[in-house]
Motif scaffolding. Structure first.
Motif, PDB file in Angstrom:
ATOM      1  N   MET A   1     -26.672  19.357  54.246  1.00 46.17           N
ATOM      2  CA  MET A   1     -25.418  19.903  53.764  1.00 46.17           C
ATOM      3  C   MET A   1     -24.657  18.804  53.022  1.00 46.17           C
ATOM      4  SD  MET A   1     -25.573  23.042  54.683  1.00 46.17           S
ATOM      5  CE  MET A   1     -24.013  23.865  54.706  1.00 46.17           C
ATOM      6  N   ALA A   2     -23.855  19.242  52.093  1.00 43.11           N
ATOM      7  CA  ALA A   2     -23.053  18.319  51.295  1.00 43.11           C
ATOM      8  C   ALA A   2     -21.638  18.860  51.193  1.00 43.11           C
ATOM      9  CB  ALA A   2     -23.658  18.170  49.907  1.00 43.11           C
ATOM     10  N   GLN A   3     -20.696  17.957  51.114  1.00 40.39           N
ATOM     11  CA  GLN A   3     -19.317  18.387  50.920  1.00 40.39           C
ATOM     12  C   GLN A   3     -18.921  18.147  49.468  1.00 40.39           C
ATOM     13  OE1 GLN A   3     -16.655  16.808  53.938  1.00 40.39           O
ATOM     14  NE2 GLN A   3     -17.290  18.437  55.310  1.00 40.39           N
ATOM     15  N   PHE A   4     -18.204  19.112  48.933  1.00 39.35           N
ATOM     16  CA  PHE A   4     -17.718  19.052  47.564  1.00 39.35           C
ATOM     17  C   PHE A   4     -16.216  19.296  47.554  1.00 39.35           C
ATOM     18  CE2 PHE A   4     -22.152  19.799  46.838  1.00 39.35           C
ATOM     19  CZ  PHE A   4     -22.422  19.197  45.614  1.00 39.35           C
ATOM     20  N   VAL A   5     -15.541  18.593  46.667  1.00 35.16           N
ATOM     21  CA  VAL A   5     -14.124  18.795  46.424  1.00 35.16           C
ATOM     22  C   VAL A   5     -13.988  19.484  45.077  1.00 35.16           C
ATOM     23  CG1 VAL A   5     -11.921  17.651  46.007  1.00 35.16           C
ATOM     24  CG2 VAL A   5     -13.462  16.789  47.764  1.00 35.16           C
ATOM     25  N   VAL A   6     -13.200  20.540  45.056  1.00 35.43           N
ATOM     26  CA  VAL A   6     -12.932  21.269  43.818  1.00 35.43           C
ATOM     27  C   VAL A   6     -11.432  21.324  43.621  1.00 35.43           C
ATOM     28  CG1 VAL A   6     -13.173  23.462  42.602  1.00 35.43           C
ATOM     29  CG2 VAL A   6     -15.018  22.657  44.099  1.00 35.43           C
ATOM     30  N   GLN A   7     -10.995  20.849  42.459  1.00 40.69           N
ATOM     31  CA  GLN A   7      -9.585  20.958  42.098  1.00 40.69           C
ATOM     32  C   GLN A   7      -9.472  22.010  41.013  1.00 40.69           C
ATOM     33  OE1 GLN A   7      -7.707  17.421  40.569  1.00 40.69           O
ATOM     34  NE2 GLN A   7      -5.873  18.536  39.991  1.00 40.69           N
ATOM     35  N   LEU A   8      -8.679  23.031  41.285  1.00 39.24           N
ATOM     36  CA  LEU A   8      -8.426  24.079  40.308  1.00 39.24           C
ATOM     37  C   LEU A   8      -7.114  23.797  39.586  1.00 39.24           C
ATOM     38  CD1 LEU A   8      -9.189  27.276  42.435  1.00 39.24           C
ATOM     39  CD2 LEU A   8     -10.775  25.878  41.095  1.00 39.24           C
ATOM     40  N   ARG A   9      -7.092  24.098  38.315  1.00 35.66           N
ATOM     41  CA  ARG A   9      -5.857  24.043  37.529  1.00 35.66           C
ATOM     42  C   ARG A   9      -5.564  25.472  37.097  1.00 35.66           C
ATOM     43  NH1 ARG A   9      -7.324  20.730  33.529  1.00 35.66           N
ATOM     44  NH2 ARG A   9      -6.867  18.935  34.815  1.00 35.66           N
ATOM     45  N   PHE A  10      -4.445  26.018  37.571  1.00 32.12           N
ATOM     46  CA  PHE A  10      -4.102  27.399  37.266  1.00 32.12           C
ATOM     47  C   PHE A  10      -3.639  27.536  35.819  1.00 32.12           C
ATOM     48  CE2 PHE A  10      -2.768  27.783  41.974  1.00 32.12           C
ATOM     49  CZ  PHE A  10      -4.061  28.080  42.350  1.00 32.12           C
ATOM     50  N   ASP A  11      -3.987  28.667  35.219  1.00 31.40           N
ATOM     51  CA  ASP A  11      -3.488  29.024  33.893  1.00 31.40           C
ATOM     52  C   ASP A  11      -2.092  29.608  34.102  1.00 31.40           C
ATOM     53  OD1 ASP A  11      -2.820  30.204  31.480  1.00 31.40           O
ATOM     54  OD2 ASP A  11      -4.845  30.969  31.104  1.00 31.40           O
ATOM     55  N   LEU A  12      -1.080  28.818  33.793  1.00 31.51           N
ATOM     56  CA  LEU A  12       0.298  29.234  34.085  1.00 31.51           C
ATOM     57  C   LEU A  12       0.736  30.419  33.241  1.00 31.51           C
ATOM     58  CD1 LEU A  12       1.932  25.733  34.618  1.00 31.51           C
ATOM     59  CD2 LEU A  12       0.922  27.285  36.311  1.00 31.51           C
ATOM     60  N   ASP A  13       0.036  30.672  32.145  1.00 32.43           N
ATOM     61  CA  ASP A  13       0.340  31.852  31.329  1.00 32.43           C
ATOM     62  C   ASP A  13      -0.209  33.129  31.966  1.00 32.43           C
ATOM     63  OD1 ASP A  13       1.622  30.330  29.386  1.00 32.43           O
ATOM     64  OD2 ASP A  13      -0.233  30.006  28.258  1.00 32.43           O
ATOM     65  N   ARG A  14      -1.035  32.980  32.999  1.00 31.41           N
ATOM     66  CA  ARG A  14      -1.646  34.134  33.660  1.00 31.41           C
ATOM     67  C   ARG A  14      -1.225  34.217  35.135  1.00 31.41           C
ATOM     68  NH1 ARG A  14      -5.379  36.910  31.173  1.00 31.41           N
ATOM     69  NH2 ARG A  14      -6.540  37.349  33.063  1.00 31.41           N
ATOM     70  N   THR A  15      -0.034  33.725  35.432  1.00 31.48           N
ATOM     71  CA  THR A  15       0.449  33.723  36.813  1.00 31.48           C
ATOM     72  C   THR A  15       0.528  35.137  37.376  1.00 31.48           C
ATOM     73  OG1 THR A  15       1.637  31.661  36.485  1.00 31.48           O
ATOM     74  CG2 THR A  15       2.348  33.039  38.334  1.00 31.48           C
ATOM     75  N   ASP A  16       0.996  36.104  36.594  1.00 35.50           N
ATOM     76  CA  ASP A  16       1.080  37.484  37.094  1.00 35.50           C
ATOM     77  C   ASP A  16      -0.298  38.007  37.475  1.00 35.50           C
ATOM     78  OD1 ASP A  16       3.821  37.469  36.716  1.00 35.50           O
ATOM     79  OD2 ASP A  16       3.750  38.590  34.827  1.00 35.50           O
ATOM     80  N   GLN A  17      -1.301  37.725  36.666  1.00 36.29           N
ATOM     81  CA  GLN A  17      -2.662  38.171  36.966  1.00 36.29           C
ATOM     82  C   GLN A  17      -3.189  37.474  38.224  1.00 36.29           C
ATOM     83  OE1 GLN A  17      -1.498  37.191  34.015  1.00 36.29           O
ATOM     84  NE2 GLN A  17      -2.204  38.566  32.405  1.00 36.29           N
ATOM     85  N   ARG A  18      -2.866  36.180  38.357  1.00 31.15           N
ATOM     86  CA  ARG A  18      -3.307  35.451  39.552  1.00 31.15           C
ATOM     87  C   ARG A  18      -2.668  36.035  40.801  1.00 31.15           C
ATOM     88  NH1 ARG A  18      -1.452  30.965  42.243  1.00 31.15           N
ATOM     89  NH2 ARG A  18       0.043  30.489  40.609  1.00 31.15           N
ATOM     90  N   MET A  19      -1.394  36.360  40.739  1.00 28.71           N
ATOM     91  CA  MET A  19      -0.713  36.939  41.903  1.00 28.71           C
ATOM     92  C   MET A  19      -1.312  38.293  42.276  1.00 28.71           C
ATOM     93  SD  MET A  19       1.487  34.843  43.084  1.00 28.71           S
ATOM     94  CE  MET A  19       0.493  33.464  42.588  1.00 28.71           C
ATOM     95  N   GLU A  20      -1.762  39.058  41.293  1.00 27.89           N
ATOM     96  CA  GLU A  20      -2.380  40.361  41.582  1.00 27.89           C
ATOM     97  C   GLU A  20      -3.686  40.205  42.352  1.00 27.89           C
ATOM     98  OE1 GLU A  20      -2.869  42.517  37.928  1.00 27.89           O
ATOM     99  OE2 GLU A  20      -0.720  42.451  37.478  1.00 27.89           O
ATOM    100  N   VAL A  21      -4.465  39.199  42.008  1.00 32.66           N
ATOM    101  CA  VAL A  21      -5.784  39.026  42.621  1.00 32.66           C
ATOM    102  C   VAL A  21      -5.753  38.058  43.814  1.00 32.66           C
ATOM    103  CG1 VAL A  21      -6.639  37.138  41.163  1.00 32.66           C
ATOM    104  CG2 VAL A  21      -8.224  38.870  41.998  1.00 32.66           C
TER     105      VAL A  21
END
Length: 92
Positions: A1-21
């Motif tokens: 097994m391996a551990q991975f770090v993932v950093q996401l950068r949100f598309d701030l122009d799509r905040t409404d869509q992100r909140m829906e999902v």
């Protein structure tokens, strides 16, 4: 097994869509946590992105997990960092 770090950068122009999902995204993460695939996850307090730590077999498994995340087809983020991680002080 391996551990991975993932950093996401949100598309701030799509905040409404992100909140829906977001409820489906969080349910997906809860299932991954229950399966032992997700170690830790959470958004940054300024809501510009998030950090996730996965415990998976390899990068291929991680990319499959990310592809199935409800955030991915909603196109609400980009991956800022995806790196295998070697923790000196593991989560307890």
């Amino acid at each position: 097994m391996a551990q991975f770090v993932v950093q996401l950068r949100f598309d701030l122009d799509r905040t409404d869509q992100r909140m829906e999902v977001r409820p489906a995204h969080r349910e997906y993460l809860a299932a991954l946590k229950a399966d032992g695939k997700l170690v830790a996850a959470g958004p940054f307090t300024d809501q510009t992105g998030a950090l996730l730590v996965y415990d998976v077999a390899d990068e291929a498994e991680l990319r499959d997990i990310l592809a199935k995340d409800p955030y991915t087809p909603a196109d609400v983020y980009e991956i800022a960092t995806l790196a295998e991680w070697q923790p000196l002080f593991p989560f307890s």
